[in-house]
Design a protein around this motif. Sequence first.
Motif, PDB file in Angstrom:
ATOM      1  N   ASN A  77       0.930  -1.290  -0.058  1.00 41.80           N
ATOM      2  CA  ASN A  77       0.133   0.047  -0.027  1.00 41.80           C
ATOM      3  C   ASN A  77       1.036   1.315   0.090  1.00 41.80           C
ATOM      4  OD1 ASN A  77      -2.396  -1.672   0.020  1.00 41.80           O
ATOM      5  ND2 ASN A  77      -2.287  -1.519   2.270  1.00 41.80           N
ATOM      6  N   SER A  78       1.795   1.321   0.895  1.00 41.45           N
ATOM      7  CA  SER A  78       2.860   2.497   0.962  1.00 41.45           C
ATOM      8  C   SER A  78       3.467   2.664  -0.384  1.00 41.45           C
ATOM      9  CB  SER A  78       3.728   2.293   1.944  1.00 41.45           C
ATOM     10  OG  SER A  78       3.213   2.320   3.419  1.00 41.45           O
ATOM     11  N   SER A  82       3.079   5.849  -2.704  1.00 40.66           N
ATOM     12  CA  SER A  82       4.529   6.679  -2.837  1.00 40.66           C
ATOM     13  C   SER A  82       4.668   6.865  -4.048  1.00 40.66           C
ATOM     14  CB  SER A  82       5.594   5.907  -1.717  1.00 40.66           C
ATOM     15  OG  SER A  82       5.261   6.169  -0.431  1.00 40.66           O
ATOM     16  N   SER A 210       6.026  10.913   1.443  1.00 45.66           N
ATOM     17  CA  SER A 210       4.925  10.276   1.150  1.00 45.66           C
ATOM     18  C   SER A 210       5.030   8.856   1.859  1.00 45.66           C
ATOM     19  CB  SER A 210       4.518  10.097  -0.261  1.00 45.66           C
ATOM     20  OG  SER A 210       3.555   9.147  -0.431  1.00 45.66           O
ATOM     21  N   TRP A 211       6.185   8.376   1.833  1.00 50.64           N
ATOM     22  CA  TRP A 211       6.363   6.882   2.442  1.00 50.64           C
ATOM     23  C   TRP A 211       6.198   7.060   4.217  1.00 50.64           C
ATOM     24  CZ3 TRP A 211       7.032   2.259   0.712  1.00 50.64           C
ATOM     25  CH2 TRP A 211       7.199   1.026   1.161  1.00 50.64           C
ATOM     26  N   ASN A 212       6.552   8.018   4.593  1.00 52.64           N
ATOM     27  CA  ASN A 212       6.919   8.313   5.982  1.00 52.64           C
ATOM     28  C   ASN A 212       5.483   8.952   6.492  1.00 52.64           C
ATOM     29  OD1 ASN A 212       9.269   7.171   6.260  1.00 52.64           O
ATOM     30  ND2 ASN A 212      10.197   9.127   6.047  1.00 52.64           N
ATOM     31  N   TYR A 214       2.250   9.794   8.034  1.00 56.61           N
ATOM     32  CA  TYR A 214       1.668   8.807   8.961  1.00 56.61           C
ATOM     33  C   TYR A 214       0.189   9.303   9.371  1.00 56.61           C
ATOM     34  CZ  TYR A 214       0.445   6.868  13.724  1.00 56.61           C
ATOM     35  OH  TYR A 214      -0.174   6.184  14.803  1.00 56.61           O
ATOM     36  N   THR A 228      -1.375   1.880   5.352  1.00 53.21           N
ATOM     37  CA  THR A 228       0.003   1.880   4.994  1.00 53.21           C
ATOM     38  C   THR A 228       1.027   1.666   5.839  1.00 53.21           C
ATOM     39  OG1 THR A 228       0.076   4.313   5.649  1.00 53.21           O
ATOM     40  CG2 THR A 228      -0.438   4.034   3.372  1.00 53.21           C
ATOM     41  N   SER A 255      10.718  -1.168   6.459  1.00 49.99           N
ATOM     42  CA  SER A 255      10.007   0.009   6.138  1.00 49.99           C
ATOM     43  C   SER A 255      10.990   0.957   5.671  1.00 49.99           C
ATOM     44  CB  SER A 255       9.527   0.739   7.362  1.00 49.99           C
ATOM     45  OG  SER A 255      10.387   1.140   8.370  1.00 49.99           O
TER      46      SER A 255
END
Length: 281
Positions: A77-78, A82, A210-212, A214, A228, A255
């Motif tokens: 999902n991430s 991203s 985007s990846w981080n 939260y 995510t 991660s």
Amino acid sequence: MQENARKKKRRLVKGMIYTLLIAMAVVCFIPFFMMIINATRSNEAILAGFSLMPGAALAENYAVLKDYVNIWSGFKNSLIVSVLVTVLSGYFSAMTAYGFAYYEFKGKNVLFIFMLVMMMVPGQLGLIGFYELSKTLGILDSFIPLIIPSIASPFVVFFLRQYIQTTLHPSLIEAARIDGAGEFKIFHIVAVPIMLPAIATMSIFTFIGSWNNYLMPLVLLFSPEKYTLPVLMGFLKGSQVAENLGSLYLGIAISVVPIMIAFLFLSKYIVNSISAGSVKE
């Protein structure tokens, strides 16, 4: 004689600089190295103290982590969010920056100033309003509100505009127009290749941001299968996984892998984009 002395002095200074840079690189690498090492060690071994040798509890740590959260679903999902955010933000921000730099239209300066003002406004201030808007549009619990708003990135537009103004001479655009190229073709075959270093630089930071991310997925997503990776990692606090430090380190290691890969392949563009335009003829 003096020339030899100067050469020796330069070599000494260069050697000291390289030694300092290597030492700094090692210091920066140690946390990542320890994270990977601790991902293979048992909880008792980690609590016992520091070690440079990997352990034999990797499979056990992974089993504990997998029993509590579907980390690969969060990873997928991430990655989807991203990658789409990075691609869309890079393309449309480049197009917007090109328009601000080389086109004249009514209200151009006002719009650019408004964009600069929006750079200073934290996104969290509009979270409640954005939630209500997403609810009205019926797009809650989907990736749409996480992806579409990222197309409008004021900082990326500002950075790319400043970059392209120092690297793309207007005569190139005029030459392409004389050759009969359309405006979209000029953008794709003239502007984009020149902007690639800056786009790659911004893509690194966009992907990492985007990846981080939260808070937004936590508020907008409700289904566990759509969570995510940062949201899943946040759920590990206070769980049985938190009692197993090896599993926690393993989840963190998984991660950060995409971020390390992004830096590995795109970091060379950072220097190019920052140094562009520093020397003017």
